[in-house]
Scaffold this active site. Structure first.
Site, PDB file in Angstrom:
ATOM      1  CB  SER A  16       0.480  11.823   0.076  1.00 50.31           C
ATOM      2  OG  SER A  16       0.032  12.021   1.406  1.00 50.31           O
ATOM      3  CE1 TYR A  17       1.505  10.625   6.786  1.00 53.15           C
ATOM      4  CE2 TYR A  17       0.290  12.050   5.306  1.00 53.15           C
ATOM      5  CZ  TYR A  17       0.356  11.321   6.473  1.00 53.15           C
ATOM      6  OH  TYR A  17      -0.729  11.272   7.305  1.00 53.15           O
ATOM      7  CB  ALA A  18       2.913   6.470   5.174  1.00 48.59           C
ATOM      8  CE  LYS A  19       8.547   3.913   0.494  1.00 44.08           C
ATOM      9  NZ  LYS A  19       9.319   4.189  -0.739  1.00 44.08           N
ATOM     10  CB  VAL A  20       2.414  -0.902   4.109  1.00 43.38           C
ATOM     11  CG1 VAL A  20       2.608  -2.244   4.819  1.00 43.38           C
ATOM     12  CG2 VAL A  20       1.857   0.120   5.091  1.00 43.38           C
ATOM     13  CE  LYS A  53       1.513   2.367   9.389  1.00 47.74           C
ATOM     14  NZ  LYS A  53       0.621   3.017  10.387  1.00 47.74           N
ATOM     15  N   GLY A  79       0.842  -1.195   0.000  1.00 41.82           N
ATOM     16  CA  GLY A  79       0.000   0.000   0.000  1.00 41.82           C
ATOM     17  C   GLY A  79       0.870   1.235   0.000  1.00 41.82           C
ATOM     18  CD  GLU A  80       3.947   4.514  -3.006  1.00 41.78           C
ATOM     19  OE1 GLU A  80       4.762   5.448  -3.222  1.00 41.78           O
ATOM     20  OE2 GLU A  80       3.957   3.437  -3.631  1.00 41.78           O
ATOM     21  CG  ASP A 122     -10.400   3.997  12.731  1.00 44.16           C
ATOM     22  OD1 ASP A 122     -11.614   4.044  12.423  1.00 44.16           O
ATOM     23  OD2 ASP A 122      -9.479   4.059  11.890  1.00 44.16           O
TER      24      ASP A 122
END
Length: 377
Positions: A22-26, A41, A19-20, A136
């Site tokens: 705008s300022y993080a990805k996994v 992450k 997953g990706e 959440d």
């Protein structure tokens, strides 16, 4: 140095992208030390907004380092590089999340739902006993391991509960979470106990587990709130749910926060504890009667009102603090526009962070069961 090289130096062989934002990805990765795949992450501080860096990320890191429970996604390591990248190494949910599982296979059999719900409830009790609230809870944040056991994930909006000088939990006033899983007091902007809010979300999740659909339609918040406050719950006739299961859902999705079950009461309920099920009817007949009767609305089919079996309304030994500062619900009150506007203000923070710890899936959304829109403040 790129991500693959940095991870290689720490003993991880980087795999595919999960997953990706705008300022993080996994990313997936193989741990040479652990000898199995993990999720990584990667957060870029240089691209992240101030709200996230100053409030959400520090809370998440602090809480992740505290948690150690078999039904919570494990965090193996957290480290940061000199160029401002944060790496969080965590357990991989190899079977995806609960939402996709139910969308693909349909509602769970009660025995399977009981097992998974007990795992989730045990994780929530563990958090609440530490004065940590998730805020959440939803099916997308419940990952499944190789044996399809529940692993609670995504503590991006979790926080430590504060207490006043008398040791009582301080009420919260902010909207945090997803509207489809939000309790009526939160939608109304009433000061609320965040632990009690988590409980409502548990009830929505249990309903989805056994019915394969959402209990409330969040496309019309005003109408949804009215139905919630009237304590109306639709149990589809064709599902043939047991009275014990309906009773538990009905008591959790209780709009009166002073009557909503506590986590200890959920874990001791006859449906959750198989050994207690045979004694359920006898015990509740002895302890008293309920005063409310739910009104059911079947989709396209009228169903006779279901009456919850009589049961104790007593509180468990481990009690939450009284709701002295909380005003009574006004039947005419509606969701406050400023609450929803403030929730939307930080929506980009959530959408910019990819879902963690699960393999990517190409399953199309369909039917009434869909990913919840998340709002925060």
């Amino acid at each position: 140095m790129d991500d693959a090289a940095i991870l290689k130096r720490r003993g991880y062989i980087m795999g595919i992208n999960l997953g990706e934002g705008s300022y993080a990805k996994v990313k997936s990765a193989y741990s040479e030390r652990l000898k199995f795949n993990v999720a990584v992450k990667i957060i870029d501080r240089k691209k992240a907004p101030t709200d996230f860096l100053e409030k959400f990320l520090p809370r998440e890191i602090e809480i992740l380092t505290m948690l150690n429970h078999r039904s919570i996604v494990k965090t193996y390591e957290i480290f940061e590089t000199s160029d401002g990248k944060v790496y969080i190494i965590m357990e991989l949910g190899v079977q995806g999340d609960l939402l996709e599982f139910i969308k693909t296979r349909g509602a769970l059999h009660e025995d399977d739902a009981r097992k998974k719900f007990h795992q989730l409830s045990s994780a929530i009790k563990y958090c609440h006993d530490l004065d940590i609230v998730h805020r959440d809870l939803k099916c997308e944040n419940l990952l499944l391991d190789k044996d399809y056991n529940i692993k609670l994930s995504d503590f991006g909006f979790a926080k430590r509960c504060l207490r006043d000088d008398n040791g009582r939990l301080i009420l919260s006033k902010t909207f945090c979470g997803s509207a489809a899983y939000a309790a009526p007091e939160v939608l109304q902007g009433i000061p609320y106990q965040p632990k009690v809010y988590d409980i409502w979300s548990l009830g929505v999740i249990l309903y989805i587990m056994v019915c394969g659909s959402m209990p409330y339609d969040d496309s019309n918040i005003k109408k949804m709130l009215r139905i919630q406050k009237e304590h109306r719950i639709n149990f589809p006739r064709f599902k043939n749910l047991t009275s014990e299961c309906k009773d538990l859902i009905y008591r959790i999705l209780q709009p009166d926060v002073n009557r909503r079950l506590h986590i200890d009461e959920i874990l001791s309920h006859g449906w959750v504890q198989p050994k207690a099920r045979l004694l359920f009817s006898a015990a509740i007949d002895k302890d008293g009667e309920t005063s409310a009767t739910p009104i059911l609305e079947a989709s396209g089919v009228q169903e006779s009102p279901w009456t919850p079996e009589p049961g104790p309304d007593k509180k468990s030994a481990t009690k939450l603090e009284p709701q002295e500062a909380q005003p009574e619900m006004n039947p005419e009150s509606q969701p406050k526009e400023e609450i929803l506007q403030e929730a939307s203000r930080l929506l980009d923070i959530r959408s910019a962070v990819p879902m963690e710890g699960r393999p990517s899936r190409d399953t199309e959304e369909g039917g009434a069961l869909k990913p919840a829109d998340t709002h925060t403040s």
